[in-house]
Write a protein that holds these residues in place. Structure first.
Motif: not given
Ligand code: PHE
Length: 341
Positions: A168-170, A207-209, A250-253, A281-285, A304-308
């Protein structure tokens, strides 16, 4: 024999006829071969005398065949050149139409180039993912509603196998990378993701990165700086007004969604400044539980991580109004919005 053989060779009108003569003289049961065979029945003296003569005869016949063969081949070519003419005035046959790079690929390459300059390398993972990598390792509690908010496509489980989902996400590639690679880590993950959703701005596959950085002493300031630099480079603007709005993953805080200011100018949208906010985009530690699940000590390393969604980024940058034609494979659309490779 020699005279007859040489005459027959000279008379051979084509390559087939020549080959028949060759077989009749030099083949296993040919006349010349027969003579050579008779050497075996001669006395040593006779053999000494006749051997060299017969050998020379055999060579002359052989040479004659080869010479005639060259002649006949040249004749055949000559004939072909005379009869097969080319009309150079004919228009060329229509060639294949040039394709174009799909905007999603183009945008991914732009994104990868920008993060590549910041030291990220590309990593990938499977589209069919197991529940553990897609959810559990990423700190989604068992039976937690967050698993449902993703509109997950669950796959029928094979007997004795762990349940599979279409990712459902990368983010599961974060897990896969941390499981097999020691920090420091800087990866960029492009990929298809799947959710049960369908309208003008949502398609069931998109598609996500994903980005992931794991290094000692990483903090929220690094996350913000990195993403603001990215937006400036991607939208080619000197500065962007951006805000990081608290959110939950759930995976970032802590978690934050990044909004940027934009201006609408008729049909087109300009990113960077303006009077409205847009979430990009979404992101977090990275959550300590996620680090622990992947065998990394959260007291030693942070990240940190991010997804867009890059389909949406492409829409924004290149002014495409509707997401659905992205996946309809209409060559006219690709040529219109696509990029010459
Ligand atoms: N995986 C999240 C989503 O699909 C995006 C995300 C990635 C958020 C990495 C925070 C860190 O919505």
């Amino acid at each position: 024999i020699e005279k007859e053989a040489l005459e027959a060779i000279a008379a051979a009108a084509d390559l087939d006829a020549l080959d028949a003569v060759r077989v009749a003289e030099l083949g296993k049961k040919g006349r010349v071969s027969g003579l050579m065979g008779s050497l075996g029945k001669m006395s040593p003296e006779e053999r000494k005398e006749n051997g060299p003569k017969l050998n020379a005869l055999k060579n002359r016949v052989n040479d004659a065949v080869t010479a005639r063969k060259t002649e006949l081949e040249a004749e055949a070519l000559e004939k072909q050149l005379v009869t097969e003419t080319l009309d150079l005035t004919l228009p060329p046959a229509p060639g294949p139409k040039a394709g174009a790079l799909h905007p999603v690929m183009q945008v991914f390459e732009e994104v990868a180039a920008i993060f590549g300059d910041m030291g990220f390398t590309v990593a990938e993972g499977p589209d069919v993912e197991d529940d553990w990598h897609n959810f559990t390792a990423l700190n989604f509690p068992e039976g937690h509603p967050a698993r449902e908010t993703h509109d997950t496509f669950f796959m029928k489980a094979q007997e004795g196998d762990t349940p599979k989902v279409l990712r459902t996400h990368t983010s599961p590639v974060q897990v896969r990378t941390m499981m097999k690679q020691k920090p420091p880590i800087r990866i960029l993950v492009p990929g298809r993701v799947y959710r049960n959703d369908w309208d003008a701005t949502h398609t069931p596959m998109f598609h996500q990165v994903e980005g992931l950085v794991i290094e000692k002493g990483t903090h929220m300031g690094h996350l913000k700086g990195c993403l603001i630099d990215f937006v400036r480079a991607f939208f080619e603007v000197d500065s962007v007004e951006a805000r990081f709005r608290p959110h939950f993953f759930p995976f970032t805080e802590p978690s934050a969604e990044m909004d940027v200011k934009y201006t609408r100018k008729g049909e087109t949208i300009e990113i960077g400044a303006g009077d409205s906010w847009m979430e990009i985009l979404g992101s977090g530690m990275v959550h300590p539980n996620v680090l622990r699940n992947c065998g990394i000590d959260p007291d030693e390393y942070q990240g940190f991580a991010f997804g867009m969604g890059i389909d949406r980024l492409a829409m924004l940058k290149y002014g495409m109004p509707d997401l659905r034609p992205y996946f309809e494979a209409d060559p006219q659309w690709t040529r219109h919005y696509g990029f010459a490779p």
